[in-house]
Design a protein around this motif. Structure first.
Motif, PDB file in Angstrom:
ATOM      1  N   TRP B  83      49.588  57.968  49.067  1.00 28.00           N
ATOM      2  CA  TRP B  83      50.588  57.637  50.377  1.00 28.00           C
ATOM      3  C   TRP B  83      51.596  56.527  49.719  1.00 28.00           C
ATOM      4  O   TRP B  83      52.864  56.663  50.664  1.00 28.00           O
ATOM      5  N   CYS B  84      51.367  55.713  49.004  1.00 29.18           N
ATOM      6  CA  CYS B  84      52.456  55.007  48.410  1.00 29.18           C
ATOM      7  C   CYS B  84      53.781  55.877  47.954  1.00 29.18           C
ATOM      8  O   CYS B  84      54.901  55.658  48.437  1.00 29.18           O
ATOM      9  N   ILE B  85      53.548  56.740  47.296  1.00 27.95           N
ATOM     10  CA  ILE B  85      54.616  57.707  47.029  1.00 27.95           C
ATOM     11  C   ILE B  85      55.346  58.316  48.123  1.00 27.95           C
ATOM     12  O   ILE B  85      56.342  58.174  48.417  1.00 27.95           O
ATOM     13  N   VAL B  86      54.530  58.948  49.140  1.00 31.45           N
ATOM     14  CA  VAL B  86      55.123  59.459  50.199  1.00 31.45           C
ATOM     15  C   VAL B  86      55.965  58.324  51.158  1.00 31.45           C
ATOM     16  O   VAL B  86      57.079  58.458  51.488  1.00 31.45           O
ATOM     17  N   LEU B  87      55.512  57.284  51.284  1.00 29.54           N
ATOM     18  CA  LEU B  87      55.997  56.158  51.789  1.00 29.54           C
ATOM     19  C   LEU B  87      57.309  55.720  51.192  1.00 29.54           C
ATOM     20  O   LEU B  87      58.541  55.394  51.696  1.00 29.54           O
ATOM     21  N   LEU B  88      57.211  55.578  49.785  1.00 29.12           N
ATOM     22  CA  LEU B  88      58.468  55.256  48.967  1.00 29.12           C
ATOM     23  C   LEU B  88      59.526  56.308  49.138  1.00 29.12           C
ATOM     24  O   LEU B  88      60.847  56.020  49.395  1.00 29.12           O
ATOM     25  N   LEU B  89      59.166  57.771  49.204  1.00 30.13           N
ATOM     26  CA  LEU B  89      60.127  58.754  49.541  1.00 30.13           C
ATOM     27  C   LEU B  89      60.828  58.733  50.603  1.00 30.13           C
ATOM     28  O   LEU B  89      61.904  58.886  50.996  1.00 30.13           O
ATOM     29  N   CYS B  90      59.985  58.367  51.710  1.00 35.39           N
ATOM     30  CA  CYS B  90      60.356  58.218  53.320  1.00 35.39           C
ATOM     31  C   CYS B  90      61.417  57.087  53.167  1.00 35.39           C
ATOM     32  O   CYS B  90      62.466  57.226  53.659  1.00 35.39           O
ATOM     33  N   ARG B 162      76.887  53.522  43.520  1.00 33.49           N
ATOM     34  CA  ARG B 162      76.528  53.239  42.219  1.00 33.49           C
ATOM     35  C   ARG B 162      75.159  53.301  42.496  1.00 33.49           C
ATOM     36  O   ARG B 162      74.263  53.417  41.640  1.00 33.49           O
ATOM     37  N   GLY B 163      74.779  52.299  43.509  1.00 37.82           N
ATOM     38  CA  GLY B 163      73.612  51.929  43.924  1.00 37.82           C
ATOM     39  C   GLY B 163      72.348  52.928  44.350  1.00 37.82           C
ATOM     40  O   GLY B 163      71.470  53.105  43.723  1.00 37.82           O
ATOM     41  N   LEU B 164      72.771  53.774  45.260  1.00 39.98           N
ATOM     42  CA  LEU B 164      72.097  55.060  45.550  1.00 39.98           C
ATOM     43  C   LEU B 164      71.488  55.835  44.487  1.00 39.98           C
ATOM     44  O   LEU B 164      70.215  55.949  44.207  1.00 39.98           O
ATOM     45  N   PRO B 165      72.305  56.305  43.460  1.00 37.78           N
ATOM     46  CA  PRO B 165      71.614  57.158  42.470  1.00 37.78           C
ATOM     47  C   PRO B 165      70.764  56.103  41.491  1.00 37.78           C
ATOM     48  O   PRO B 165      69.598  56.814  41.056  1.00 37.78           O
ATOM     49  N   PHE B 169      66.816  57.052  40.973  1.00 37.32           N
ATOM     50  CA  PHE B 169      66.445  57.154  39.488  1.00 37.32           C
ATOM     51  C   PHE B 169      65.143  56.404  39.073  1.00 37.32           C
ATOM     52  O   PHE B 169      64.243  56.954  38.551  1.00 37.32           O
ATOM     53  N   LEU B 170      65.228  55.065  39.830  1.00 37.99           N
ATOM     54  CA  LEU B 170      64.220  54.317  39.691  1.00 37.99           C
ATOM     55  C   LEU B 170      63.138  54.948  40.499  1.00 37.99           C
ATOM     56  O   LEU B 170      61.717  54.747  39.843  1.00 37.99           O
ATOM     57  N   THR B 171      63.158  55.460  41.521  1.00 40.63           N
ATOM     58  CA  THR B 171      61.962  55.921  42.270  1.00 40.63           C
ATOM     59  C   THR B 171      61.210  57.140  41.426  1.00 40.63           C
ATOM     60  O   THR B 171      60.034  57.362  41.645  1.00 40.63           O
ATOM     61  N   VAL B 172      61.909  57.925  40.860  1.00 41.49           N
ATOM     62  CA  VAL B 172      61.503  58.876  39.883  1.00 41.49           C
ATOM     63  C   VAL B 172      60.321  58.368  39.027  1.00 41.49           C
ATOM     64  O   VAL B 172      59.357  58.773  39.047  1.00 41.49           O
ATOM     65  N   PHE B 173      60.741  57.183  38.647  1.00 40.95           N
ATOM     66  CA  PHE B 173      59.805  56.500  37.430  1.00 40.95           C
ATOM     67  C   PHE B 173      58.693  55.994  38.231  1.00 40.95           C
ATOM     68  O   PHE B 173      57.485  56.120  37.589  1.00 40.95           O
TER      69      PHE B 173
END
Lengths: 246, 400
Positions: B83-90, B162-165, B169-173
């Motif tokens: 759920w956390c992952i889905v929330l983060l991706l959202c 610069r911030g969005l990428p 990148f952080l999200t992936v980790f």
């Protein structure tokens, strides 16, 4: 380099496309601040020759020295020379995915390593100089041919080159747009830029050039001042050429 | 066709409907015939489906197994991590979309999706916690969609560019950390990554890896260096001559036999390798098409400005080449997404695999129709989202 040495010295340049001998020993010396016009029928090798001057075409024999640097096959050397030599093409060749401003600042930012602010400031000055300041944020596809060619000139000038090469800059333009490009080229010549121009524009050659070369079949047939070239040509080939274009 | 029609609002009246019908469906006698025949066939097919859906089908198989479809045998007490992952991706996705463009349609559709989600969750046996998660997802998405335009006007553009990428990148980790565990979280083996979770994971990773490999192969195929060119051509032609299922068998079954026993590659990793290597070869050919469409004059102009070969490629050639082949590349990615269903054959329990294992339970034997209709809908949903994204991207990047 002192200011008196020639900035371009090409000696006995030969080029073959397989068996076809395009350049058959071309010599050219250009002084600083000089405007040289190359004329000649199509297929005479004038475009090929001007493209050897910034190594867009290679050559198999002879020697070309640009501002004291000899053109070799060493890529670093070629890039160093290209930084000092601006080129304007018949087909403009603007980058369609970038705005006018981005087209002009691309090389100063990535090659000269200028900060973006400086590059943009210089670009805006150049756009004012070629009289299209208001188009800075448009894309090339939204401009007319004449405007595109003026952007192309500004793009080449942004690198602050010592020499400008023009390869038939007005041949792809509608007649009413030729003038606006020639006006820019004329003022550039008056500002003291060293220029080598391949063109069929007789008026430009007559009024702006310091020297005119007629090329035919890969060689320089005649080399003269504009008055001599148009009023008193020495060679029969030149007389024939002039009778066809005038 | 509707794109070509003028956008003026047509008066909505009975006579205009009749003219529309006449012009579009009954213009000639053979068009009348075709229309009637088509309507008859739609009726036959539709009636069968309708009757089956509402009289014979037993949808309890979906209700009872909803969690299995989505996350398989992921430990129940750790599901909050998914759920956390889905929330983060959202959150990250909606922020990105919000920054790129403001659109009321998006806001409305996110709101509607949240509402639908809240309506569906109880049907699937969901209770309080699930409702809270779905509400949070909808809320965060809406908030970020609204926040995006504000950030765009109040922050310097370079910070955003610069911030969005960086955030992605952080999200992936963070996602990887949540999935595998460690650093304070209990470790979860890849063998319990199942269902839709595994499908999306393998697809996303394969897409992300095959893209750069494909571009490199395409460049290699056009390289002036004969060794690199030959190797690229060889690789592309060999892989394109093999069926995907063969590549997956080699990666999944034969690789463990070939490799020394100390080297143990994870089953999911092997599958991702197979998919990536396969997809990269096709991608390379698509990208090569784009590279060939760039006029020589563009390269000459870039060279004449003193750009070195890497800059010519990176600033002038690739941006234009990739742009022109977005539809083909996204088509390739959609194919890759659907091809993950083949992983069920080499023993991975992704969406198709979990469906097969659900169908083999005695309770649900014979419920193929319901299950496959459902997962078909899920596959379609993801593929449609990708193609929607590609169209938007194309419009955003289109050369004016």
């Amino acid at each position: 380099m002192t200011e008196t040495t020639p900035i371009i010295v090409a000696t006995d340049v030969h080029k073959w496309y397989d068996a076809f001998h395009v350049l058959q020993g071309v010599d050219l010396t250009v002084d600083r601040q000089e405007v040289v016009v190359l004329m000649g029928p199509s297929g005479s090798g004038k475009s090929t020759f001007i493209r050897t001057l910034n190594a867009l075409e290679d050559y198999q024999q002879g020697q070309i020295i640009i501002d004291g640097m000899e053109l070799s096959h060493d890529l670093g050397n070629i890039e160093a020379i290209r930084r000092e030599v601006g080129m304007v093409f018949q087909q403009f060749n603007l980058f369609p995915h970038l705005t006018v401003l981005q087209n002009i600042t691309l090389a100063p930012i990535w090659v000269r390593r200028w900060p973006r602010a400086k590059a943009e400031e210089v670009a805006m000055q150049l756009l004012e100089q070629v009289d299209i300041l208001e188009q800075a944020h448009k894309y090339p596809g939204q401009l007319s041919g004449g405007q595109q060619q003026r952007v192309a000139i500004a793009r080449a000038l942004a690198m602050q080159p010592k020499i400008m090469l023009f390869d038939e800059p007005t041949s792809a333009l509608d007649p009413e747009m030729v003038k606006e490009v020639l006006v820019v080229m004329r003022s550039l010549a008056e500002s003291g830029m060293t220029m080598v121009v391949v063109t069929h524009e007789v008026g430009f050659a007559r009024e702006v050039a310091h020297r005119i070369l007629l090329m035919d079949q890969g060689t320089v047939v005649e080399e003269a001042t504009p008055e001599q070239f148009f009023q008193n040509p020495q060679e029969d080939r030149t007389k024939l050429f002039l009778s066809q274009i005038l | 066709m509707s794109l070509l029609l003028p956008k003026s609002p047509t008066p909505f009246s009975a006579s205009s409907i009749v003219t529309w019908l006449q012009r579009n469906l009954f213009s000639t006698w053979y068009n009348c015939l075709l229309t009637i025949a088509s309507l008859w066939m739609i009726y036959l097919g539709g009636r069968g489906l309708f009757l089956w859906m509402f009289s014979q089908a037993q949808w309890t198989v979906l209700q009872a197994n909803l969690r299995l479809f989505f996350v398989g045998r992921f430990p129940i007490d750790q599901i909050w991590r998914v759920w956390c992952i889905v929330l983060l991706l959202c959150a990250v996705a909606s922020l990105t979309v919000g920054v790129i463009q403001r659109s009321r349609i998006l806001l409305i559709s996110v709101g509607a999706l949240t509402a639908i989600g809240l309506g569906i969750v109880p049907l699937g046996g969901g209770q309080g916690p699930e409702m809270i998660w779905v509400t949070a997802m909808g809320g965060v998405s809406l908030l970020n969609l609204l926040l995006g335009p504000w950030l765009k006007t109040h922050l310097p553009q370079r910070l955003i560019v610069r911030g969005l990428p960086c955030i992605w990148f952080l999200t992936v980790f963070v996602v990887l950390w949540l999935l595998t565990g460690g650093l304070g979280l209990s470790t979860i083996g890849t063998n319990v990554w199942q269902g839709l979770l595994l499908t999306v994971l393998t697809a996303v990773v394969s897409i992300a890896l095959s893209f750069p490999i494909g571009v490199l192969l395409a460049l290699g195929r056009r390289s002036p260096l004969p060794v690199i060119r030959t190797l690229s051509v060889l690789y592309i032609e060999v892989i394109r001559g093999l069926p995907l299922i063969g590549v997956l068998f080699v990666a999944g079954v034969m690789l463990p036999l070939i490799l020394p026993s100390q080297v143990q590659l994870d089953a999911v990793l092997r599958a991702v390798c197979g998919l990536t290597l396969f997809s990269a070869a096709y991608l390379a050919e698509n990208v090569r098409g784009g590279l060939q469409s760039i006029p020589q004059g563009q390269i000459e102009a870039a060279k004449a400005l003193g750009l070195n070969p890497v800059l010519v490629l990176g600033l002038v050639v690739l941006p234009q080449a990739l742009r022109s082949v977005i539809p083909a590349i996204v088509g390739q990615f959609i194919g890759l997404f659907k091809n993950t269903s083949l992983l069920s054959i080499i023993g991975l329990v992704e969406l198709t695999g979990i469906s097969r294992s659900i169908l083999s339970q005695p309770r649900f034997i014979g419920r193929h129709g319901e299950v496959y209709l459902f997962i078909g809908l899920l596959y379609w949903l993801f593929c449609y989202l990708m193609s929607l994204g590609s169209r938007r991207l194309e419009r955003q990047l289109s050369v004016k």
